[in-house]
Write an enzyme that holds these catalytic residues in place. Structure first.
Site, mmCIF file in Angstrom:
data_model
loop_
_atom_site.group_PDB
_atom_site.id
_atom_site.type_symbol
_atom_site.label_atom_id
_atom_site.label_comp_id
_atom_site.label_asym_id
_atom_site.label_seq_id
_atom_site.Cartn_x
_atom_site.Cartn_y
_atom_site.Cartn_z
ATOM 1 N N ASN A 47 -3.622 -9.295 10.540
ATOM 2 C CA ASN A 47 -2.179 -9.101 10.618
ATOM 3 C C ASN A 47 -1.912 -7.643 10.961
ATOM 4 O O ASN A 47 -2.592 -6.734 10.468
ATOM 5 C CB ASN A 47 -1.480 -9.449 9.301
ATOM 6 C CG ASN A 47 0.034 -9.315 9.418
ATOM 7 O OD1 ASN A 47 0.698 -10.159 10.014
ATOM 8 N ND2 ASN A 47 0.588 -8.235 8.881
ATOM 9 N N TYR A 82 5.314 -1.353 7.806
ATOM 10 C CA TYR A 82 5.843 -1.283 6.447
ATOM 11 C C TYR A 82 5.969 0.180 6.049
ATOM 12 O O TYR A 82 5.029 0.962 6.255
ATOM 13 C CB TYR A 82 4.909 -1.990 5.446
ATOM 14 C CG TYR A 82 4.333 -3.297 5.945
ATOM 15 C CD1 TYR A 82 5.156 -4.404 6.156
ATOM 16 C CD2 TYR A 82 2.975 -3.426 6.232
ATOM 17 C CE1 TYR A 82 4.626 -5.599 6.632
ATOM 18 C CE2 TYR A 82 2.440 -4.619 6.688
ATOM 19 C CZ TYR A 82 3.275 -5.699 6.887
ATOM 20 O OH TYR A 82 2.760 -6.885 7.356
ATOM 21 N N TRP A 95 5.017 -3.643 1.513
ATOM 22 C CA TRP A 95 5.077 -4.859 2.319
ATOM 23 C C TRP A 95 5.871 -5.892 1.539
ATOM 24 O O TRP A 95 5.626 -6.162 0.374
ATOM 25 C CB TRP A 95 3.714 -5.372 2.746
ATOM 26 C CG TRP A 95 2.627 -5.404 1.729
ATOM 27 C CD1 TRP A 95 2.701 -5.780 0.428
ATOM 28 C CD2 TRP A 95 1.270 -5.040 1.971
ATOM 29 N NE1 TRP A 95 1.498 -5.693 -0.166
ATOM 30 C CE2 TRP A 95 0.578 -5.238 0.746
ATOM 31 C CE3 TRP A 95 0.564 -4.602 3.088
ATOM 32 C CZ2 TRP A 95 -0.780 -4.987 0.622
ATOM 33 C CZ3 TRP A 95 -0.784 -4.359 2.955
ATOM 34 C CH2 TRP A 95 -1.448 -4.542 1.744
ATOM 35 N N GLY A 143 3.313 -10.705 6.542
ATOM 36 C CA GLY A 143 1.916 -11.096 6.633
ATOM 37 C C GLY A 143 1.003 -10.270 5.756
ATOM 38 O O GLY A 143 0.059 -10.791 5.142
ATOM 39 N N ASP A 163 17.623 2.933 3.560
ATOM 40 C CA ASP A 163 17.095 1.891 4.434
ATOM 41 C C ASP A 163 18.048 1.543 5.567
ATOM 42 O O ASP A 163 19.150 2.082 5.685
ATOM 43 C CB ASP A 163 16.772 0.635 3.608
ATOM 44 C CG ASP A 163 15.435 0.045 3.995
ATOM 45 O OD1 ASP A 163 15.159 -0.069 5.194
ATOM 46 O OD2 ASP A 163 14.659 -0.287 3.083
#
Length: 493
Positions: free
Chosen positions: A173, A177, A191, A196, A286
């Site tokens: 994967n 992140y 993550w 994944g 964020d």
């Protein structure tokens, strides 16, 4: 030709006038972020900061690259296309190929299969990312890692390409992140639940085994994009990158862990996460425009730093939209639209406004054919890959310009009866969503703003849209320059 490295892409940006080199001393704590925020929102260029100051007043020996993808044109340059839509149909056939059911069809498909096989990542023994290798005393202290916002819990690596392998299946994967710097040897590995990397970690927890992780800082742009793309679990992100760049990705073995990374990487952090260990990560400013709250996440332990002799450190800031990630989101919207159409062929177009935080608001215009068609699309969106996170789905008719907010609001405001056309449901939400009734779970809203049929409970007469007589429009067009009224504005039709 494919970009062989991030540095080659940077040279292209310079040649196209898409990069500004900043030689003034700037701090990685908040100052780079504030400069970049202003540049992003004014539609400015990519920025390369060459004099990034250390806390002790010294200077980092590594320049910082930011706003690399911060316009539609740079996004197109990064994927080497004239228009993002040009890549969409090709990628749709790559991700969801139609297998012919006749012998001749299968024979005709062989060249395509051979081409895909040629795009498999391939191993090499020598690599630019191994020009300098530090395994005895690896440290993060020499990297100009930025602090984005005042209430962030610390500096964050914000544009990593993170490599993991499933401990049982061996599948790879590649994801992006955020990584909080705890100290010179450890990072918070954020993550999220549905990603994944988190799935691989859960498998490692079951086995009680450490999981090796490689973090690449600065790869060629096709790999950076592929790491952000919402791919099905069975699709290798490096195959998508190879498909975009039309050339396989060269990979090299790491120095201290059983993992391969792109050989052209600028900087590679090798290490592991221990399933028995977690630490409080966050808060972090964020892409919602709000600080995400602190929570417990795995800890990455550094075992090696490998890099080029003169690397570039790439980064990104997210925050109140629009930001640089809006253009990565636009690429995903355009590139994956054909895949949405494979499941929902009635969809004419889709818009995920950056201000809607990508997965919070989806606008779809459809070719409506039968009663309940709008509701069918609403429910289908909530069951379609990562569109399952969408909080609000708005469906309109095919003659609506969904990228014109004035027309969109006009349609929604005039076309709905709230008792009839609102769908309320619940389901999974993005982990970063703070308004849900529970973590990663909450309510969803569908708005069917299509023209209604009598079978949908509409008993009146749906009126026609007001439009001017075409002959009068043509006559006034010819007359307009002589009227001295300035540029003509307003609706035509």
């Amino acid at each position: 030709m494919a970009y062989e490295s991030l540095q080659e892409f940077v040279e292209t940006l310079k040649q196209r006038g898409e990069l500004k080199v900043i030689d003034e001393p700037v701090s990685p704590r908040l100052e780079i972020a504030e400069i970049c925020d202003r540049v992003v929102k004014s539609g400015g260029p990519a920025l390369l900061f060459t004099h990034v100051t250390r806390p002790d007043g010294g200077r980092y020996g590594i320049p910082v690259l930011i706003n690399t993808f911060g316009s539609e044109r740079r996004m197109e340059l990064s994927l080497q296309v004239e228009r993002l839509d040009d890549l969409a149909t090709e990628i749709a056939s790559f991700l969801d190929p139609e297998i012919p059911d006749t012998l001749m069809g299968k024979i005709q498909m062989l060249p395509k299969v051979a081409r895909l096989s040629a795009l498999q990542p391939r191993s090499v023994s020598r690599a630019a990312c191994h020009e300098l290798i530090e395994t005895k005393a690896p440290t993060l202290a020499d990297l100009p890692i930025i602090t984005c916002w005042p209430m962030d819990a610390g500096p964050y690596i914000t544009l990593p390409v993170v490599f993991t392998r499933h401990p049982e299946l061996g599948t790879r994967n590649v994801g992006t992140y955020r990584l909080q710097v705890f100290d010179d040897r450890t990072l918070g590995m954020h993550w999220q639940l549905h990603k994944g990397g988190a799935e691989h970690f859960r498998a490692a927890v079951k086995r009680g085994e450490r999981m090796p992780v490689a973090i690449c800082l600065g790869t060629d742009p096709s790999i950076i994009y592929a790491a952000t793309a919402p791919l099905p679990p069975e699709i290798d992100e490096l195959m998508l990158a190879g498909f975009i760049r039309k050339k396989s990705v060269e990979m090299v073995r790491c120095a201290t862990i059983e993992m391969e990374v792109p050989a052209s990487s600028e900087i590679v952090l090798e290490g592991y996460v221990d399933p028995s260990e977690s630490r409080t990560e966050g808060p972090f400013g964020d892409h919602t425009g709000f600080y995400s709250l602190a929570d417990e996440y795995p800890v990455f332990h550094l075992t090696a730093v490998t890099r080029r002799r003169e690397p570039i450190y790439p980064t990104i800031i997210v925050g109140r939209p629009p930001m640089e990630d809006a253009w990565l989101g636009l690429a995903t919207e355009r590139i994956f639209l054909p895949l949405v159409r494979k499941v929902l062929p009635e969809v004419v177009d889709m818009w995920l406004p950056p201000e809607g935080i990508f997965h919070n608001l989806a606008i779809l215009k459809i070719d409506k054919r039968y009663p309940g068609h709008g509701r069918k699309v609403i429910h289908a969106v909530w069951g379609l890959g990562q569109l399952m996170f969408t909080k609000v789905v708005v469906v309109v008719d095919s003659d609506c310009d969904i990228r014109n907010p004035a027309e969109l609001v006009w349609r929604v405001g005039t076309h709905i009866d709230a008792r009839r056309d609102i769908v309320v449901s619940e389901g999974p939400l993005d982990v970063l969503d703070f308004a849900g009734s529970a973590p990663a779970y909450g309510g969803k809203l569908g708005i069917d703003a299509t023209r209604k049929m009598k079978e949908e409970g509409f008993t009146g007469v749906w009126p026609p849209i007001i439009t001017m007589d075409p002959g009068v429009v043509r006559k006034v067009d010819a007359l307009w320059p002589r009227l001295g009224l300035g540029p003509a504005v307003g609706r035509r039709g």
